[in-house]
Write an enzyme that holds these catalytic residues in place. Structure first.
Site, PDB file in Angstrom:
ATOM      1  N   ASP A  48       7.720  -0.741  -4.819  1.00  0.00           N
ATOM      2  CA  ASP A  48       6.521   0.079  -4.634  1.00  0.00           C
ATOM      3  C   ASP A  48       5.628  -0.609  -3.597  1.00  0.00           C
ATOM      4  O   ASP A  48       5.187  -1.746  -3.801  1.00  0.00           O
ATOM      5  CB  ASP A  48       5.783   0.220  -5.966  1.00  0.00           C
TER       6      ASP A  48
ATOM      7  N   ASP B 263       6.330   5.895  -0.615  1.00  0.00           N
ATOM      8  CA  ASP B 263       6.062   4.469  -0.790  1.00  0.00           C
ATOM      9  C   ASP B 263       6.906   3.795  -1.869  1.00  0.00           C
ATOM     10  O   ASP B 263       6.758   2.597  -2.100  1.00  0.00           O
ATOM     11  CB  ASP B 263       4.584   4.250  -1.097  1.00  0.00           C
ATOM     12  N   GLU B 264       7.774   4.526  -2.532  1.00  0.00           N
ATOM     13  CA  GLU B 264       8.549   3.943  -3.626  1.00  0.00           C
ATOM     14  C   GLU B 264      10.033   4.275  -3.473  1.00  0.00           C
ATOM     15  O   GLU B 264      10.392   5.344  -2.977  1.00  0.00           O
ATOM     16  CB  GLU B 264       8.067   4.462  -4.981  1.00  0.00           C
TER      17      GLU B 264
END
Length: 412
Positions: A8, A104-105
């Site tokens: 993350d 973003d992950e």
């Protein structure tokens, strides 16, 4: 035993903006949507801003009351996509099983990456490379399943690595609030609390039968997640995933005060939803409507269709006639989202319902009309033809946000 990582990127949007403008470092920064279009909500915030109590999804005016000097930065999505791709290139150095979860992950299955080291070693190497090459930090969870890996990346931020193993998960995971578990939202949390289920351990201790009676198959699913029984695979980005629902939502430039105003917005959104259904050759048998009030609360309504359809006008008509009247209009409406679900392939609706032949034939005519409209828009642009009721001001700022729900994933 599998080894799964969840990486993350910390405060992703805000971190990219700060990296591009180092003068923002250490200051309370928030990336916000366009205030002039009433999209002025916090999309991401720096850790100094978080210390003031500013949260993602908070209205920018509300954030200013908590921190009068906080800095608003407009979003630069091209940069976010660029750094998201660069991060995935780093992940792909260790495994080709990389499943994106938003920009973003990502989940990574590194079970067969022994040449690079064990899960913790790979996580450390990824963390160092992202920091060195991209100037960003990541929090990484290491576990034997996706749910606990995701939980691990959430436990310690920023720039941290957390290992949740078969030896320590009872001590590390089970005392946590049940709301920390992926897919356990506010409504589910409230229902679980009503039955004394307050921690992840409480949830794991319940039986499948109890959870089935309480929440149906989703109850059994989250109990298995709490007990560490998740076996879902990490899917590469190019994997074919069936679409479960198609929807679209928009925040209006002004509050809606009547069903008539809301109906026009629903018709506009249905144009996009129907086009998407026809593009993927699917027919919907379920519909949904979500209204966000001026007090930022949500109302949800859902229903089923008598016939599988992909017609934009049919979808709009069904939502306006069956779902919209359920809202009491005690509060104005700020945002509208519609959804179609329980999708069927295009080969199914060919049969005619002998008990309702007129409705089936009407639906078939609308499908042909929509096909002609699709061709006109393809050739001359999507605004070349539209329902007459949409020619006036709709309080709609351009395009809404597509919401396509995939199995086993969170969605907006």
């Amino acid at each position: 035993m599998r080894t799964i990582l969840h990486s993350d990127m910390n405060c992703f949007y805000a971190s990219v903006e700060i990296m591009q403008n180092p003068r923002l470092r250490g200051l309370p920064v928030a990336v916000c949507g366009a205030v002039e279009d009433r999209h002025g909500i916090v999309l991401a915030k720096s850790y100094p801003a978080k210390a003031y109590g500013i949260k993602t999804g908070m209205a920018s005016w509300e954030a200013k009351t908590l921190c009068p000097g906080f800095i608003i930065v407009p979003p630069h999505y091209d940069l976010y996509f660029k750094y998201s791709r660069l991060a995935r290139k780093i992940y792909q150095q260790y495994t080709d099983e990389v499943e994106p979860y938003g920009l973003d992950e990502c989940w990574l299955d590194v079970t067969h990456s022994e040449i690079c080291g064990d899960g913790l070693t790979i996580a450390q190497r990824i963390s160092n490379e992202v920091k060195k090459k991209l100037g960003l930090t990541v929090s990484i969870g290491v576990s034997w399943n996706k749910i606990f890996a995701k939980l691990g990346s959430d436990l310690r931020k920023p720039d941290a690595i957390t290992v949740i193993s078969r030896d320590n998960y009872r001590e590390r995971v089970w005392p946590l609030p049940v709301s920390d578990l992926l897919y356990v939202g506010p409504a589910t949390t409230r229902k679980l609390f009503g039955y004394g289920i307050k921690t992840i351990g409480d949830l794991a201790a319940r039986s499948d039968r109890f959870m089935q009676l309480l929440l149906g198959k989703n109850g059994v699913m989250i109990r298995h997640y709490a007990a560490g029984l998740d076996t879902s695979a990490v899917l590469p980005a190019n994997a074919h995933i069936p679409v479960y629902s198609v929807g679209k939502g928009i925040t209006c430039t002004g509050d809606l005060h009547s069903p008539e105003e809301a109906a026009r917005v629903i018709i506009a959104l249905s144009q996009e939803v129907g086009t998407r259904l026809r593009r993927i050759h699917a027919f919907a048998t379920g519909i949904g409507l979500q209204l966000r009030t001026s007090e930022l609360t949500f109302r949800h309504f859902q229903g089923r269709l008598e016939h599988p359809v992909s017609s934009s006008l049919f979808i709009a008509d069904a939502i306006i006639r069956h779902l919209l009247p359920q809202y009491d209009w005690q509060l104005p409406v700020r945002a509208v989202s519609i959804r179609t679900d329980h999708l069927l392939p295009d080969s199914v609706p060919d049969t005619v319902d002998l008990f309702h032949p007129d409705q089936a034939l009407k639906a078939a005519k609308l499908e042909k009309l929509d096909a002609a409209i699709d061709e006109i828009r393809r050739r001359f642009g999507k605004h070349a033809i539209q329902p007459a009721c949409l020619l006036n001001d709709l309080k709609m700022p351009g395009d809404g946000r597509d919401q396509i729900r995939l199995p086993g994933r969170m969605h907006p």
